[in-house]
Scaffold this active site. Sequence first.
Site, mmCIF file in Angstrom:
data_model
loop_
_atom_site.group_PDB
_atom_site.id
_atom_site.type_symbol
_atom_site.label_atom_id
_atom_site.label_comp_id
_atom_site.label_asym_id
_atom_site.label_seq_id
_atom_site.Cartn_x
_atom_site.Cartn_y
_atom_site.Cartn_z
ATOM 1 N N ASP A 49 28.654 -31.611 -3.825
ATOM 2 C CA ASP A 49 28.384 -33.052 -3.865
ATOM 3 C C ASP A 49 29.231 -33.721 -4.949
ATOM 4 O OD1 ASP A 49 27.024 -32.179 -6.101
ATOM 5 O OD2 ASP A 49 25.151 -33.221 -5.637
ATOM 6 N N GLU A 191 26.251 -23.551 -14.759
ATOM 7 C CA GLU A 191 27.219 -24.599 -15.131
ATOM 8 C C GLU A 191 27.064 -24.989 -16.597
ATOM 9 O OE1 GLU A 191 27.635 -27.915 -12.445
ATOM 10 O OE2 GLU A 191 28.933 -28.989 -13.840
HETATM 11 O O1 KIV Z 1 29.258 -30.183 -6.502
HETATM 12 C C1 KIV Z 1 29.951 -29.294 -7.006
HETATM 13 O O2 KIV Z 1 31.185 -29.284 -6.888
HETATM 14 C C2 KIV Z 1 29.271 -28.257 -7.755
HETATM 15 C C3 KIV Z 1 30.107 -27.325 -8.559
HETATM 16 C C4 KIV Z 1 30.563 -27.989 -9.797
HETATM 17 C C5 KIV Z 1 29.405 -26.052 -8.851
HETATM 18 O O3 KIV Z 1 28.089 -28.187 -7.760
#
Ligand code: KIV
Length: 283
Positions: A49, A191
């Site tokens: 997202d 993260e």
């Molecule tokens: O939405 C995304 O790209 C993510 C990554 C940063 C893990 O959740």
Amino acid sequence: MEQQRKKVTVPDVGRMKAAGERIAMVTAYDCAFARLLDEAGVDMLLVGDSLGMVVQGNETTLSVTLDEMVYHTRLVSRGAPHALVVGDLPFGSYQAGPTQGVESAIRLVKEGGAQAVKLEGGLTMADTIERIASVDIPVMGHVGLTPQSVHRMGGHRVQGRRHGHAPGGRERVLEDAKAVEAAGAFAVVLECIPLDLAGEITAMLSIPTIGIGAGVHCDGQVLVLHDLIGLSNAWTPRFAKRYAEVGREVVGAASEYVQEVKGGVFPSEAQAFQPQKPTAVGE
Ligand code: KIV
């Protein structure tokens, strides 16, 4: 003879951890880039997202809708004959409860062609992870910095630096990761947490940890495509590494095109059709 590459499956990802083979995941949002990343040997493609920020130009991921995620997941699935495709559940598509989560996850699999879904949160999302996994949709968890909690966190901030069981505390991140595994997730994104904490979680869990801003001790890594290839000229987070400067290449190519159009250089005879010779467009 070149070995035939087969599609990466959810059990393969677990086997990779057991075998000590590191896992490479990248985000993708359309078919063209999915094809290139798949060809490069990326194990998992995350239709993140982060779409809301890097593709749509918003400040946060919060406004991304489930319909948009379904659409982009479908585009990526078409370009991924080998990589495992994980579709991200956007904000508001699972927070109302496990039933909503199951319904949204089904859409990402049925309409988007995802092989798995990802959602943010640990202890508070355990029931939802369990319910989605119970209908045989593999779930990837996501703890530490969870961008959908941006307002609670007061920005996109490193988590787990201070001790405590409150959200953002070191012990809480550990509990969140444990809860995600216990609920039946097949992998978990860590993260923006300190690397020693990521190492502790990776050693503690039997499912693979996929780090972003979480250091080298994770079982795998994920990067946002735009950061990895330098697709935007904007700020890149400190934890990301730009392996190319595609954004600069695009500006260079497009400026040359503009100059050639304005100077009457493009199109030349080579790109023009002659009236007397019937030809197909591609010839
Ligand atoms: O939405 C995304 O790209 C993510 C990554 C940063 C893990 O959740």
